[in-house]
Enzyme design. Structure first.
Site, PDB file in Angstrom:
ATOM      1  N   ALA A  68     -19.054 -45.382 -61.202  1.00  0.00           N
ATOM      2  CA  ALA A  68     -17.487 -45.173 -61.214  1.00  0.00           C
ATOM      3  C   ALA A  68     -16.769 -46.160 -60.234  1.00  0.00           C
ATOM      4  O   ALA A  68     -15.599 -46.307 -60.702  1.00  0.00           O
ATOM      5  CB  ALA A  68     -17.287 -43.886 -60.903  1.00  0.00           C
ATOM      6  N   THR A  69     -17.331 -46.500 -59.208  1.00  0.00           N
ATOM      7  CA  THR A  69     -16.359 -47.323 -58.246  1.00  0.00           C
ATOM      8  C   THR A  69     -16.245 -48.636 -59.099  1.00  0.00           C
ATOM      9  O   THR A  69     -15.169 -49.213 -58.752  1.00  0.00           O
ATOM     10  CB  THR A  69     -17.522 -47.543 -57.239  1.00  0.00           C
ATOM     11  OG1 THR A  69     -17.624 -46.580 -56.167  1.00  0.00           O
ATOM     12  CG2 THR A  69     -16.569 -48.691 -56.017  1.00  0.00           C
ATOM     13  N   CYS A 307     -19.023 -40.483 -49.190  1.00  0.00           N
ATOM     14  CA  CYS A 307     -18.334 -41.799 -48.954  1.00  0.00           C
ATOM     15  C   CYS A 307     -17.687 -42.187 -47.742  1.00  0.00           C
ATOM     16  O   CYS A 307     -17.683 -43.284 -47.155  1.00  0.00           O
ATOM     17  CB  CYS A 307     -17.173 -42.263 -50.193  1.00  0.00           C
ATOM     18  SG  CYS A 307     -18.053 -42.161 -51.825  1.00  0.00           S
TER      19      CYS A 307
END
Length: 367
Positions: A68-69, A307
């Protein structure tokens, strides 16, 4: 180990693992090759793509990415230059990306949220106007589980002529992805699939400048795909579709168990109504979270986003909803789902409360 960190990552489904093994062990062909083995790998990739697409809106295409990043970076950077509007509680993959664009002289507006974690719609109305190139909104917040009013934001985006990019990582497979979205970022390892693969759903008619160059294997995205990862992602998505109601019922039962068991000293961070119930972010004033985690090393839970762990910073999400630094640092996140048992959750909560009580007693004696 009792695992209660489902927002950071989910356990790999045994069925997804089994589906991946042949592609890791025996079938090593490049899916972009034209020989028979390559075509077989390509067919497996395309079947997986269809399984993922089945949980997404119609009228678009699924492009596999590394996660997704990458999907969020590509969607934000790949649109025509213009203003960007997003929300203060977004994931770092969004906030850091728009921050980088701001340093490149792109105008960026970060909308505030109210105390319940929902976006301030008055501020959104003022900010989402013609000239905006993209509106970015997370469907389900990864730290506090709040579900943003995507449809209302989409109406403003439509009026401004801007696409709506939805970070649906935490909601994919657990709730219907709103039809109003124009771009959707998802990740396999949040739905019991493998790490290292995600996807970007792109509505028909939207064109993105490439983020990566060197082959254009995915029609706008370059890089050799892993059939094993694609198959694992597809199988996990298929399981989410099959187990949709069963998983949802189980999560609701766990939520009720947890919230009823916690005492009055614990407060829930964020809205309790507009929320995914597999995310329980709670605080207790004066709690030493670092000590709590040290005392309970065989329970996996979180003090915030994985994160940002190790950064030394308190959660930007908790600060954005108005918590003080002390309140943010006395909060923990419990994430549960398909493979969490009621017995495990009960034991974990009882031990967390007992350890927190011990801290308070020790603090009172020390005082």
């Amino acid at each position: 180990m009792i695992y209660l960190d489902y927002q950071a990552t989910t356990p790999l489904a045994p069925e997804a693992f089994d589906a991946m093994v042949p592609w890791l062990r025996d079938q090593h062909a490049n899916p972009h090759s034209t020989h028979a083995a390559g075509r077989k790998a390509k067919a497996a990739v395309e079947y997986a793509r269809a399984q993922v697409a089945a949980l997404l809106p119609q009228g678009g295409r699924v492009v596999f990415t590394s996660g997704a990043t990458e999907s969020l970076n590509w969607a934000i950077k790949g649109l025509t230059a213009g203003d960007v509007v997003t929300i203060a509680t977004e994931h770092a993959a969004v906030l850091d990306t728009v921050g980088a664009l701001g340093r490149q002289r792109r105008d960026v507006t970060v909308l505030p949220v109210r105390h319940n974690g929902l976006v301030d719609m008055d501020a959104a109305f003022q900010a989402i106007v013609p000239g905006v190139s993209v509106v970015v909104a997370m469907l389900v917040n990864n730290e506090i589980g709040v579900v943003q009013p995507t449809a209302a934001l989409s109406q403003l985006a439509d009026f401004a002529g801007a696409p709506l990019l939805c970070d649906a990582v935490q909601g994919f497979g657990r709730m219907t992805i709103p039809e109003c979205c124009d771009l959707v970022a998802i990740s396999a390892h949040k739905i019991h699939g493998p790490k290292g693969i995600g996807a970007l759903w792109i509505r028909d008619g939207i064109t993105l400048d490439p983020l990566l160059h060197g082959g254009d294997q995915e029609g706008g995205r370059s890089g050799t795909l892993s059939p094993a990862l694609c198959v694992g992602f597809g199988h996990a998505a298929g399981l989410m579709a099959e187990r949709w109601e069963t998983d949802a019922t189980h999560v609701e039962r766990l939520w009720m168990l947890a919230t009823e068991r916690l005492g009055p000293d614990w407060q829930i961070n964020g809205s309790t109504e507009q929320r995914y119930h597999g995310n329980l972010n709670i605080r207790r004033d004066g709690l030493d979270v670092a000590r709590l985690m040290s005392d309970l090393r065989d329970i996996a839970f979180s003090a915030g986003s994985a994160c940002a762990s190790g950064s030394g910073r308190s959660s930007h999400v908790l600060r954005a909803i108005g918590l003080s630094e002390a309140q943010a640092r006395s909060s923990i996140r419990l994430g549960f789902g398909r493979y969490t048992t009621e017995m495990e959750l009960t034991e974990a909560i009882d031990r967390i409360m007992a350890a927190a009580d011990a801290q308070r007693i020790a603090g009172g004696i020390a005082a």
